[in-house]
Design an enzyme around this catalytic site. Structure first.
Site, PDB file in Angstrom:
ATOM      1  N   ILE A  98      -7.135   0.903  10.258  1.00 12.30           N
ATOM      2  CA  ILE A  98      -7.705   1.863  11.192  1.00 12.30           C
ATOM      3  C   ILE A  98      -9.059   1.596  11.710  1.00 12.30           C
ATOM      4  CG2 ILE A  98      -8.048   4.146  10.164  1.00 12.30           C
ATOM      5  CD1 ILE A  98      -6.694   5.330  12.666  1.00 12.30           C
ATOM      6  N   GLY A  99      -9.902   1.297  10.597  1.00 12.68           N
ATOM      7  CA  GLY A  99     -11.436   1.150  10.796  1.00 12.68           C
ATOM      8  C   GLY A  99     -12.113   0.101   9.929  1.00 12.68           C
ATOM      9  N   GLY A 100     -11.097  -0.504   9.346  1.00 13.69           N
ATOM     10  CA  GLY A 100     -11.722  -1.688   8.397  1.00 13.69           C
ATOM     11  C   GLY A 100     -11.126  -1.608   6.943  1.00 13.69           C
ATOM     12  N   SER A 101     -10.040  -0.862   7.045  1.00 15.97           N
ATOM     13  CA  SER A 101      -9.352  -0.635   5.638  1.00 15.97           C
ATOM     14  C   SER A 101      -8.389  -1.972   5.186  1.00 15.97           C
ATOM     15  CB  SER A 101      -8.261   0.343   5.753  1.00 15.97           C
ATOM     16  OG  SER A 101      -8.677   1.708   5.925  1.00 15.97           O
ATOM     17  N   SER A 106      -9.302   1.678   2.769  1.00 18.42           N
ATOM     18  CA  SER A 106      -8.392   2.444   2.221  1.00 18.42           C
ATOM     19  C   SER A 106      -7.335   1.576   1.421  1.00 18.42           C
ATOM     20  CB  SER A 106      -7.561   3.619   3.190  1.00 18.42           C
ATOM     21  OG  SER A 106      -6.912   2.964   4.026  1.00 18.42           O
ATOM     22  N   LYS A 138       0.860  -1.256  -0.139  1.00 20.60           N
ATOM     23  CA  LYS A 138       0.097  -0.065  -0.059  1.00 20.60           C
ATOM     24  C   LYS A 138       1.022   1.184   0.028  1.00 20.60           C
ATOM     25  CE  LYS A 138      -3.977   1.753   2.809  1.00 20.60           C
ATOM     26  NZ  LYS A 138      -4.729   1.496   3.879  1.00 20.60           N
ATOM     27  N   LEU A 162      -7.092   8.588   3.776  1.00 14.60           N
ATOM     28  CA  LEU A 162      -7.032   7.107   4.214  1.00 14.60           C
ATOM     29  C   LEU A 162      -8.440   6.763   4.898  1.00 14.60           C
ATOM     30  CD1 LEU A 162      -3.471   6.783   5.408  1.00 14.60           C
ATOM     31  CD2 LEU A 162      -4.302   6.332   3.349  1.00 14.60           C
TER      32      LEU A 162
END
Length: 582
Positions: free
Chosen positions: A232-235, A211, A136, A185
């Site tokens: 960080i939240g599902g990326s 992201s 990434k 992001l």
């Protein structure tokens, strides 16, 4: 000299896109394929004529263990494996716009070095010897720009490698491409001003998620045997489930993040973590054992000193390998009800596990809305200052919606024009800026919520019948499969795990089938987002999309979560075979 009509930031974007286009070898270029005529492009690498027969065999080998074994025995050279994946990555990029950096010559030089070393010494360089690994566009590589979705990143060349890159080189990997991300992001979509929008190879009118969406599209096209994203939240999990992949979201500080570029730097209450994205569970395990085995705590001061634990891998705290496990299914998190394909996937998984001799009970939700509010407030506690500051460096505007513009729709030939009242957007009143004391109170609340959830989980010992609490939770990663661009919203299935720091995997289960996944009638909704997602479901749009689920374990249970994911995956394969299902 007359001033340019274009603002400077647009010129920088155009220059960077041209550099990326110029990095594609002329012999590897394919004719343009309009989205309208070619929505699904998974077969193009095998039909475009760029890859020869052996290169197709190499890149169609999804079991990373097999690739590594052939590399270590010199049955396949790193040069030919790297060449094959470079070609396929370039083809994937031309179809999905997944890459931000393509450095073929550098990769081939590295592959030659590894081949020569193996020939001279008879020993592989490391556990990932000769394996191409994609990254990434956050992981800095010396001598390359790290754009990370912001125009301000153009022209900023790294003077050293991030720790992960350093360790991948130590493990014998070959780095060859980096992949696209959204501006900031913090979107479940992948689009920015510099490189544009990344498309889902299963249906390019749909998003691959974000992201880590560039990685998702690339790995789904088999342009990489092993990719690395962040979460960080599902990326990691959103693009993996949208693209039919496996992944593992480890707990905070299990893997080395130091030196990687990031958004919201300094926010450490809900930390971003890195993890692998692959077409096989073996790829996840090889990555985890290689990086942890290289002792990352000696290079990253935050990493927990925890070697790979064979006892945990053998489920020492879960009754042992071969014992009966108890899984709980979260059919609905009380925030957004899942679409029919997700419900069917959970029903399939339950049937498979019960046939394999395991217990399955229903998960009882606990304070989800409180956790949701706490996490989202922490994420925006700076009042969007971080995003605005980064955009101000170049003058680019902050992207406030991921919905394609009319011009983009016409140019790219999207077949679907969304007409929905609710779309995630940053438009409107900015979030309230929190002072330090207010942020501390949010952190304190988060700690109390984590303790409450842990106690709730531990109390399931009264319902499992195994003498242990629930071994793992199975739930959707997102309430829906891949959706049209701009329509991903946070249905909280993933962010719950980030807030609680629960180790979580994603595994593919099935694909959307119009005859099996008809819309369920509903008249009451939890909230306007739940109603929006319900109305979004139309089987003709989502037909053929991958359907995945996540397996949730407790904090720092990477070994056990991965082993339980193998158990679930094996049970599903056996159940599908017995029932003559794909």
């Amino acid at each position: 000299m007359e001033p340019s009509a274009e603002p400077e930031w647009r010129l920088l974007c155009a220059r960077k896109r041209k550099d990326l286009q110029d990095s594609i070898p002329t012999a590897w270029r394919i004719p343009h394929a309009p989205i309208h005529d070619h929505p699904n492009v998974l077969d193009v690498p095998g039909t475009c004529g760029i890859l020869n027969k052996k290169e197709l065999i190499i890149t169609e080998t999804t079991d990373v263990n097999v690739i590594l074994e052939k590399l270590k025995t010199a049955e396949w050279s790193s040069l030919e494996v790297t060449t094959a994946f470079c070609k396929r990555a370039v083809v994937a990029h031309q179809l999905t716009n997944c890459c931000t950096e393509i450095f073929v010559d550098r990769a081939l030089d590295r592959a030659r070095y590894l081949d020569e070393t193996l020939a001279k010494t008879g020993k592989p360089v490391g556990p990932l010897h000769g394996l191409p690994v994609s990254l990434k566009d956050q992981f800095t590589i010396k001598g390359l720009e790290t754009v990370m979705g912001y125009v301000s990143g153009v022209g900023q060349y790294a003077d050293k490698d991030s720790v992960l890159v350093e360790m991948l080189n130590q493990c014998g990997a070959v780095l060859y491409v980096r992949t696209n991300v959204p501006q900031t992001l913090m979107w479940g979509e992948t689009h920015n001003h510099v490189f544009g929008r990344t498309l889902n190879p299963y249906n390019r009118s749909l998003t691959p998620g974000g992201s880590s969406g560039g990685e998702g599209a690339l790995v789904a096209m088999k342009g990489s045997p092993l990719g690395v994203g962040t979460d960080i939240g599902g990326s990691l999990r959103i693009p993996s489930t949208f693209c039919g992949l496996y992944t593992l979201r480890p707990s905070y500080a299990r893997l080395p993040y130091y030196g990687a570029a990031n958004a919201l730097t300094g926010q450490e209450s809900i930390s971003s973590v890195l993890g692998p994205m692959t077409n096989s569970l073996s790829g996840v395990k090889e990555f985890m054992t290689a990086i942890i085995g290289a002792k990352p705590w000696n290079l990253d001061p935050v990493v927990i000193r925890k070697p790979w634990d064979e006892d945990e891998w053998n489920l020492s705290e879960h009754g042992g390998v071969g014992g009966q496990l108890c899984f709980a299914i979260m059919w609905d998190n009380g925030v957004v009800k899942p679409h029919p394909p997700l419900i069917r996937a959970m029903e399939m998984t339950k049937a498979a596990l019960e046939k394999a001799g395991h217990k399955v009970i229903d998960w009882e939700n606990h304070r989800h809305l409180e956790i949701y509010k706490n996490a989202e407030t922490i994420f925006v506690a700076d009042g969007n200052h971080d995003y605005k500051t980064e955009c101000a460096k170049s003058g680019e505007p902050l992207i406030t919606t991921m919905v394609p513009t009319k011009e983009e729709e016409v140019a790219e030939g999207y077949e679907y024009e969304p007409q929905y009242p609710f779309v995630k957007t940053l438009v409107g009143d900015p979030p309230e800026h929190r002072n330090a004391y207010e942020l501390w109170r949010l952190h304190d609340e988060k700690r109390e919520l984590r303790k409450s959830y842990l106690d709730h989980w531990q109390n399931t010992v009264n319902r499992t019948g195994t003498g242990r609490p629930v071994d793992a939770i199975i739930s959707p990663a997102v309430a829906h499969t891949a959706v049209p661009h701009g329509l991903v919203t946070d249905s909280f299935y993933t962010t719950l795990c980030n807030a609680l720091d629960y180790t979580t995997s994603v595994f593919p289960v099935t694909h959307v089938h119009p005859d099996l996944d008809r819309r369920h009638t509903r008249h009451k909704f939890y909230n306007y987002e739940d109603e929006f997602i319900y109305k979004l479901y139309e089987t003709n749009i989502f037909e053929g999309c991958p359907v995945g689920l996540q397996l949730i374990g407790k904090t720092l249970e990477e070994e056990a979560v991965l082993r339980m994911t193998y158990i679930v995956d094996d049970a599903l394969r056996e159940w599908k075979t017995t029932n003559n299902l794909n």
